[in-house]
Design a protein around this motif. Structure first.
Motif, mmCIF file in Angstrom:
data_model
loop_
_atom_site.group_PDB
_atom_site.id
_atom_site.type_symbol
_atom_site.label_atom_id
_atom_site.label_comp_id
_atom_site.label_asym_id
_atom_site.label_seq_id
_atom_site.Cartn_x
_atom_site.Cartn_y
_atom_site.Cartn_z
ATOM 1 N N ILE A 12 0.843 -1.204 0.000
ATOM 2 C CA ILE A 12 0.000 0.000 0.000
ATOM 3 C C ILE A 12 0.875 1.250 0.000
ATOM 4 O O ILE A 12 0.633 2.193 -0.754
ATOM 5 C CB ILE A 12 -0.973 -0.018 1.196
ATOM 6 N N VAL A 13 1.900 1.254 0.840
ATOM 7 C CA VAL A 13 2.804 2.406 0.910
ATOM 8 C C VAL A 13 3.493 2.619 -0.436
ATOM 9 O O VAL A 13 3.623 3.756 -0.906
ATOM 10 C CB VAL A 13 3.828 2.243 2.053
ATOM 11 N N GLY A 14 3.915 1.544 -1.073
ATOM 12 C CA GLY A 14 4.558 1.658 -2.388
ATOM 13 C C GLY A 14 3.635 2.290 -3.418
ATOM 14 O O GLY A 14 4.044 3.176 -4.177
ATOM 15 N N ASP A 15 2.383 1.837 -3.437
ATOM 16 C CA ASP A 15 1.411 2.413 -4.370
ATOM 17 C C ASP A 15 1.156 3.882 -4.068
ATOM 18 O O ASP A 15 1.125 4.722 -4.977
ATOM 19 C CB ASP A 15 0.081 1.653 -4.310
ATOM 20 N N MET A 16 0.971 4.198 -2.787
ATOM 21 C CA MET A 16 0.696 5.592 -2.420
ATOM 22 C C MET A 16 1.869 6.493 -2.779
ATOM 23 O O MET A 16 1.670 7.610 -3.260
ATOM 24 C CB MET A 16 0.357 5.703 -0.931
ATOM 25 N N ALA A 17 3.089 6.013 -2.563
ATOM 26 C CA ALA A 17 4.269 6.815 -2.908
ATOM 27 C C ALA A 17 4.311 7.062 -4.410
ATOM 28 O O ALA A 17 4.587 8.186 -4.858
ATOM 29 C CB ALA A 17 5.541 6.104 -2.442
ATOM 30 N N LYS A 18 4.025 6.036 -5.196
ATOM 31 C CA LYS A 18 4.016 6.179 -6.658
ATOM 32 C C LYS A 18 3.003 7.240 -7.083
ATOM 33 O O LYS A 18 3.305 8.107 -7.908
ATOM 34 C CB LYS A 18 3.685 4.832 -7.292
ATOM 35 N N TRP A 19 1.814 7.184 -6.512
ATOM 36 C CA TRP A 19 0.766 8.136 -6.886
ATOM 37 C C TRP A 19 1.111 9.552 -6.451
ATOM 38 O O TRP A 19 0.838 10.511 -7.171
ATOM 39 C CB TRP A 19 -0.580 7.689 -6.336
ATOM 40 N N LEU A 20 1.704 9.696 -5.257
ATOM 41 C CA LEU A 20 2.131 11.034 -4.809
ATOM 42 C C LEU A 20 3.182 11.592 -5.757
ATOM 43 O O LEU A 20 3.164 12.785 -6.089
ATOM 44 C CB LEU A 20 2.690 10.979 -3.387
ATOM 45 N N MET A 21 4.110 10.747 -6.181
ATOM 46 C CA MET A 21 5.162 11.185 -7.089
ATOM 47 C C MET A 21 4.572 11.629 -8.427
ATOM 48 O O MET A 21 4.995 12.644 -8.983
ATOM 49 C CB MET A 21 6.178 10.062 -7.291
ATOM 50 N N ARG A 24 1.745 14.794 -7.547
ATOM 51 C CA ARG A 24 2.284 15.996 -6.908
ATOM 52 C C ARG A 24 3.717 16.304 -7.318
ATOM 53 O O ARG A 24 4.326 17.216 -6.778
ATOM 54 C CB ARG A 24 2.182 15.863 -5.390
ATOM 55 N N LYS A 25 4.233 15.498 -8.238
ATOM 56 C CA LYS A 25 5.596 15.698 -8.756
ATOM 57 C C LYS A 25 6.634 15.720 -7.632
ATOM 58 O O LYS A 25 7.531 16.561 -7.602
ATOM 59 C CB LYS A 25 5.702 16.981 -9.587
ATOM 60 N N LEU A 26 6.510 14.777 -6.696
ATOM 61 C CA LEU A 26 7.435 14.678 -5.569
ATOM 62 C C LEU A 26 8.514 13.653 -5.855
ATOM 63 O O LEU A 26 8.316 12.734 -6.644
ATOM 64 C CB LEU A 26 6.686 14.261 -4.302
ATOM 65 N N LEU A 34 6.079 12.181 3.489
ATOM 66 C CA LEU A 34 4.679 12.556 3.714
ATOM 67 C C LEU A 34 3.874 11.381 4.267
ATOM 68 O O LEU A 34 3.090 11.536 5.197
ATOM 69 C CB LEU A 34 4.034 13.030 2.415
ATOM 70 N N ILE A 35 4.080 10.216 3.678
ATOM 71 C CA ILE A 35 3.334 9.032 4.103
ATOM 72 C C ILE A 35 3.686 8.653 5.531
ATOM 73 O O ILE A 35 2.806 8.490 6.380
ATOM 74 C CB ILE A 35 3.583 7.852 3.144
ATOM 75 N N TYR A 36 4.977 8.491 5.797
ATOM 76 C CA TYR A 36 5.408 7.988 7.106
ATOM 77 C C TYR A 36 5.108 8.951 8.247
ATOM 78 O O TYR A 36 5.040 8.532 9.399
ATOM 79 C CB TYR A 36 6.891 7.650 7.085
ATOM 80 N N ASN A 37 4.891 10.222 7.947
ATOM 81 C CA ASN A 37 4.576 11.198 8.987
ATOM 82 C C ASN A 37 3.098 11.548 9.037
ATOM 83 O O ASN A 37 2.712 12.535 9.666
ATOM 84 C CB ASN A 37 5.417 12.467 8.789
ATOM 85 N N SER A 38 2.271 10.720 8.408
ATOM 86 C CA SER A 38 0.836 11.005 8.357
ATOM 87 C C SER A 38 0.051 10.188 9.387
ATOM 88 O O SER A 38 0.481 9.126 9.829
ATOM 89 C CB SER A 38 0.289 10.692 6.959
ATOM 90 N N LYS A 39 -1.096 10.716 9.728
ATOM 91 C CA LYS A 39 -2.042 9.983 10.578
ATOM 92 C C LYS A 39 -2.544 8.743 9.837
ATOM 93 O O LYS A 39 -2.772 7.695 10.446
ATOM 94 C CB LYS A 39 -3.213 10.901 10.954
ATOM 95 N N THR A 40 -2.681 8.855 8.523
ATOM 96 C CA THR A 40 -3.122 7.720 7.714
ATOM 97 C C THR A 40 -2.176 6.538 7.894
ATOM 98 O O THR A 40 -2.618 5.405 8.095
ATOM 99 C CB THR A 40 -3.194 8.107 6.220
ATOM 100 N N PHE A 41 -0.867 6.779 7.849
ATOM 101 C CA PHE A 41 0.104 5.702 8.020
ATOM 102 C C PHE A 41 0.012 5.122 9.419
ATOM 103 O O PHE A 41 0.096 3.901 9.604
ATOM 104 C CB PHE A 41 1.523 6.193 7.732
ATOM 105 N N GLU A 42 -0.164 5.980 10.405
ATOM 106 C CA GLU A 42 -0.308 5.508 11.788
ATOM 107 C C GLU A 42 -1.500 4.551 11.899
ATOM 108 O O GLU A 42 -1.396 3.485 12.499
ATOM 109 C CB GLU A 42 -0.505 6.713 12.716
#
Length: 77
Positions: A12-21, A24-26, A34-42
């Motif tokens: 899930i984290v891999g997919d979310m990172a791909k989509w953010l990149m 949002r051009k990150l 962003l993911i690891y410091n989010s409430k969603t990840f928690e």
């Protein structure tokens, strides 16, 4: 968390990172930060929430909502 749940979270984290990149051009590092410091990840890491059994897209929508609103907003309720 069981090894199976950890595996699901990693995917899930891999997919979310791909989509953010893409959206949002990150960089990968910025997206993961962003993911690891989010409430969603928690919440994703907590087996009691059941989020690791939800789709990557569902979890990404939660993350996107959190990033846009400063908190998680579930619009389907």
């Amino acid at each position: 968390m069981t090894p199976k749940q950890e595996f699901l979270v990693e995917g899930i984290v891999g997919d979310m990172a791909k989509w953010l990149m893409e959206e949002r051009k990150l960089s990968l590092q910025a997206a993961l930060n962003l993911i690891y410091n989010s409430k969603t990840f928690e919440l994703l890491q907590n087996p009691a929430t059941g989020l690791c059994s939800e789709s990557s897209a569902y979890n990404y929508d939660l993350l996107d909502s959190e990033l846009k609103n400063g908190k998680i907003v579930q619009t389907e309720i």
